[in-house]
Design a protein around this motif. Structure first.
Motif, PDB file in Angstrom:
ATOM      1  N   PRO A  61     -32.238   3.200  52.914  1.00  0.00           N
ATOM      2  CA  PRO A  61     -32.120   4.509  53.546  1.00  0.00           C
ATOM      3  C   PRO A  61     -32.047   4.418  55.070  1.00  0.00           C
ATOM      4  O   PRO A  61     -31.320   5.159  55.708  1.00  0.00           O
ATOM      5  CB  PRO A  61     -33.399   5.234  53.097  1.00  0.00           C
ATOM      6  N   ILE A  62     -32.819   3.507  55.666  1.00  0.00           N
ATOM      7  CA  ILE A  62     -32.802   3.317  57.115  1.00  0.00           C
ATOM      8  C   ILE A  62     -31.941   2.102  57.422  1.00  0.00           C
ATOM      9  O   ILE A  62     -32.275   0.978  57.040  1.00  0.00           O
ATOM     10  CB  ILE A  62     -34.229   3.131  57.669  1.00  0.00           C
ATOM     11  N   GLN A  63     -30.838   2.310  58.132  1.00  0.00           N
ATOM     12  CA  GLN A  63     -29.849   1.253  58.323  1.00  0.00           C
ATOM     13  C   GLN A  63     -30.410   0.038  59.055  1.00  0.00           C
ATOM     14  O   GLN A  63     -30.064  -1.098  58.738  1.00  0.00           O
ATOM     15  CB  GLN A  63     -28.649   1.821  59.091  1.00  0.00           C
ATOM     16  N   ILE A  64     -31.262   0.267  60.050  1.00  0.00           N
ATOM     17  CA  ILE A  64     -31.785  -0.849  60.836  1.00  0.00           C
ATOM     18  C   ILE A  64     -32.621  -1.790  59.964  1.00  0.00           C
ATOM     19  O   ILE A  64     -32.715  -2.985  60.232  1.00  0.00           O
ATOM     20  CB  ILE A  64     -32.605  -0.327  62.053  1.00  0.00           C
ATOM     21  N   ASN A  65     -33.229  -1.255  58.902  1.00  0.00           N
ATOM     22  CA  ASN A  65     -33.994  -2.102  57.986  1.00  0.00           C
ATOM     23  C   ASN A  65     -33.083  -3.103  57.280  1.00  0.00           C
ATOM     24  O   ASN A  65     -33.466  -4.251  57.051  1.00  0.00           O
ATOM     25  CB  ASN A  65     -34.733  -1.251  56.953  1.00  0.00           C
TER      26      ASN A  65
END
Length: 217
Positions: A91-95
Motif C-alpha cells: 500500500p505504501i510505495q516507499i516500503n
C-alpha cells in the motif's frame, strides 16, 4: 454536481533519492577528479581499470560511494518495473522500494564477501581481486547510466513493457559482454579449472539474482 476524489501520488521521496545519487557523483568527483574522469570513459577506454585495479580497493571511499550509487540506482530501476508490469505492491510505495534495496544490498554485499572467502580458501586472491574490481567497476558505471533512465521513467513517462524489457535486456547484454571479456582474458586459467568455474557461475552469478527475484515477488 458530484465531486470525484483525486488521488495524488507524491514523488518527493523519489526526488530525494535522485538528488542523493547526483550528490554521490559530485562527492566521487571531488575525492579524485582524475580517477572520476577515467571512470566516466569506462566503456570506451580501459585506462580506469588498468590504472586503478592495482592501487585501489573495493573498500576505498571512491569505490564505496559509487557502489552505494549503484545500489540506489538499480533499486529505483527495479521499483519502476513493478509499476510497468502492474504487480500487486504494498500500500505504501516507499516500503516496496526499501524492500527492494535491502534485498539487493544484502545479495551484492554477501556475494562479494563469499567470493573473497572462496579466493582465500583456494589461494587465488590476486585473480579474484582483479575480477571483482573489473566486475564491480562496470556495474557501478551501469548504475550511473541508469540515472537519466530513472529520471525519465519517474518524471517524463512510464515506459511500456516492451521498452522496459528492451532496457533490461540491454543491461544484461552489457553485463554479459563485460564478464565474457574478462573470462576471455583469463581463458587459460579458467580452462584449467573449468568444473569449478561452472559451479561458480551457477552459485554466485546466476543463483543470487534468481533468489532476489523470488524474494521480491
Amino acid at each position: 454536481m458530484e465531486f470525484i476524489t483525486r488521488e495524488i501520488t507524491s514523488n518527493n521521496w523519489l526526488t530525494i533519492l535522485l538528488v542523493l545519487c547526483l550528490a554521490l557523483l559530485a562527492i566521487a568527483k571531488k575525492l579524485d577528479a582524475l580517477k572520476f574522469a577515467d571512470f566516466m570513459t569506462l566503456f570506451t577506454s580501459t585506462k580506469y581499470i588498468i590504472s586503478s585495479q592495482k592501487t585501489s580497493t573495493l573498500s576505498s571511499p571512491f569505490n564505496t560511494i559509487l557502489l552505494i550509487l549503484q545500489i540506489i540506482s538499480v533499486s529505483l530501476f527495479l521499483y519502476s518495473g513493478f509499476e510497468v508490469f502492474e504487480f500487486e505492491v504494498l500500500p505504501i510505495q516507499i516500503n516496496l522500494f526499501f524492500k527492494i534495496i535491502i534485498l539487493y544490498t544484502v545479495i551484492v554485499i554477501c556475494k562479494l564477501l563469499v567470493e573473497k572467502i572462496v579466493a582465500t580458501i583456494f589461494s587465488i586472491d590476486s585473480i579474484v581481486d582483479e575480477y571483482l574490481f573489473h566486475k564491480v567497476s562496470y556495474r557501478n558505471f551501469i548504475g550511473v547510466l541508469l540515472l537519466p533512465i530513472n529520471i525519465i521513467f519517474i518524471y517524463a513517462f512510464l515506459p511500456t513493457r516492451n521498452v522496459f524489457i528492451a532496457v533490461l535486456a540491454l543491461l544484461f547484454i552489457i553485463n554479459a559482454i563485460v564478464l565474457i571479456s574478462f573470462y576471455k582474458k583469463n581463458e587459460n586459467t579458467i580452462l584449467k579449472h573449468l568444473f569449478y568455474f561452472i559451479l561458480y557461475l551457477c552459485a554466485l552469478e546466476i543463483a543470487p539474482y534468481f533468489i532476489l527475484y523470488k524474494l521480491i515477488k
